[in-house]
Design a protein around this motif. Structure first.
Motif, PDB file in Angstrom:
ATOM      1  N   MET A   1       0.764  -1.334   0.500  1.00 59.40           N
ATOM      2  CA  MET A   1      -0.170   0.184   0.209  1.00 59.40           C
ATOM      3  C   MET A   1       1.125   0.707   0.157  1.00 59.40           C
ATOM      4  O   MET A   1       1.874   1.447   0.577  1.00 59.40           O
ATOM      5  CB  MET A   1      -1.324  -0.229   0.844  1.00 59.40           C
ATOM      6  N   ASN A   2       0.888   2.161  -1.467  1.00 62.99           N
ATOM      7  CA  ASN A   2       1.456   3.175  -1.049  1.00 62.99           C
ATOM      8  C   ASN A   2       1.327   4.467   0.193  1.00 62.99           C
ATOM      9  O   ASN A   2       0.071   4.197   0.596  1.00 62.99           O
ATOM     10  CB  ASN A   2       1.590   3.276  -2.401  1.00 62.99           C
ATOM     11  N   THR A   3       2.063   4.986   0.129  1.00 67.45           N
ATOM     12  CA  THR A   3       1.465   6.702   1.149  1.00 67.45           C
ATOM     13  C   THR A   3       0.372   6.851   0.917  1.00 67.45           C
ATOM     14  O   THR A   3      -0.426   7.741   2.238  1.00 67.45           O
ATOM     15  CB  THR A   3       2.796   7.452   1.695  1.00 67.45           C
ATOM     16  N   ASP A   4       0.159   7.635  -0.026  1.00 67.41           N
ATOM     17  CA  ASP A   4      -1.122   8.181  -0.421  1.00 67.41           C
ATOM     18  C   ASP A   4      -2.065   7.604   0.316  1.00 67.41           C
ATOM     19  O   ASP A   4      -3.371   7.969   0.460  1.00 67.41           O
ATOM     20  CB  ASP A   4      -1.083   7.951  -1.804  1.00 67.41           C
ATOM     21  N   ILE A   5      -2.520   6.209  -0.220  1.00 65.30           N
ATOM     22  CA  ILE A   5      -3.646   4.898  -0.407  1.00 65.30           C
ATOM     23  C   ILE A   5      -3.703   5.355   1.719  1.00 65.30           C
ATOM     24  O   ILE A   5      -4.374   5.596   2.304  1.00 65.30           O
ATOM     25  CB  ILE A   5      -3.695   3.781  -0.577  1.00 65.30           C
ATOM     26  N   PHE A   6      -3.007   5.287   2.395  1.00 64.27           N
ATOM     27  CA  PHE A   6      -2.236   5.028   3.955  1.00 64.27           C
ATOM     28  C   PHE A   6      -3.068   5.735   4.473  1.00 64.27           C
ATOM     29  O   PHE A   6      -3.446   6.287   5.338  1.00 64.27           O
ATOM     30  CB  PHE A   6      -0.885   4.527   3.948  1.00 64.27           C
ATOM     31  N   GLU A   7      -2.353   7.549   3.900  1.00 65.46           N
ATOM     32  CA  GLU A   7      -3.318   8.409   4.583  1.00 65.46           C
ATOM     33  C   GLU A   7      -4.813   8.709   4.168  1.00 65.46           C
ATOM     34  O   GLU A   7      -5.149   9.113   4.952  1.00 65.46           O
ATOM     35  CB  GLU A   7      -2.390   9.803   4.099  1.00 65.46           C
ATOM     36  N   GLY A   8      -4.753   8.709   2.527  1.00 66.67           N
ATOM     37  CA  GLY A   8      -6.454   8.219   2.368  1.00 66.67           C
ATOM     38  C   GLY A   8      -7.135   7.595   3.725  1.00 66.67           C
ATOM     39  O   GLY A   8      -8.614   7.706   3.139  1.00 66.67           O
ATOM     40  N   LYS A   9      -6.781   6.218   3.985  1.00 67.90           N
ATOM     41  CA  LYS A   9      -7.700   5.529   4.359  1.00 67.90           C
ATOM     42  C   LYS A   9      -6.974   5.311   5.691  1.00 67.90           C
ATOM     43  O   LYS A   9      -7.328   4.495   6.666  1.00 67.90           O
ATOM     44  CB  LYS A   9      -7.734   3.869   3.943  1.00 67.90           C
ATOM     45  N   TRP A  10      -7.277   6.801   6.234  1.00 72.55           N
ATOM     46  CA  TRP A  10      -6.034   6.747   7.689  1.00 72.55           C
ATOM     47  C   TRP A  10      -6.994   5.972   8.912  1.00 72.55           C
ATOM     48  O   TRP A  10      -7.141   5.227   9.963  1.00 72.55           O
ATOM     49  CB  TRP A  10      -5.394   7.965   8.210  1.00 72.55           C
ATOM     50  N   LYS A  11      -8.639   7.161   8.784  1.00 68.21           N
ATOM     51  CA  LYS A  11      -9.484   6.305  10.083  1.00 68.21           C
ATOM     52  C   LYS A  11      -9.295   5.190   9.773  1.00 68.21           C
ATOM     53  O   LYS A  11      -9.910   4.808  10.735  1.00 68.21           O
ATOM     54  CB  LYS A  11     -10.814   7.520   9.267  1.00 68.21           C
TER      55      LYS A  11
END
Length: 65
Positions: free
Chosen positions: A1-11
């Motif tokens: 999982m790249n960092t953009d997805i990680f940030e986007g799915k943080w909640k």
């Protein structure tokens, strides 16, 4: 999982992060908002890890998702 997805799915991921690294507080996770560099810094602070080891643990966590 790249960092953009990680940030986007943080909640959605926050609970899993809390289970994996229980020494992190809810405030730590709220401030992190999925930013892996901040999270790495908190892992260093709470667990006494090196920067490289903290980043490695986050990368491993991402791979398991």
């Amino acid at each position: 999982m790249n960092t953009d997805i990680f940030e986007g799915k943080w909640k959605q991921l926050k609970g899993q992060v809390k289970v994996r690294w229980g020494k992190l507080t809810d405030d730590d996770l709220d401030v992190a908002e999925g930013h892996s560099q901040y999270l790495a810094g908190k892992l260093q602070e709470r667990y006494g890890l090196t920067k490289e080891k903290a980043e490695e643990e986050i990368a491993e966590f991402n791979r398991k998702l």
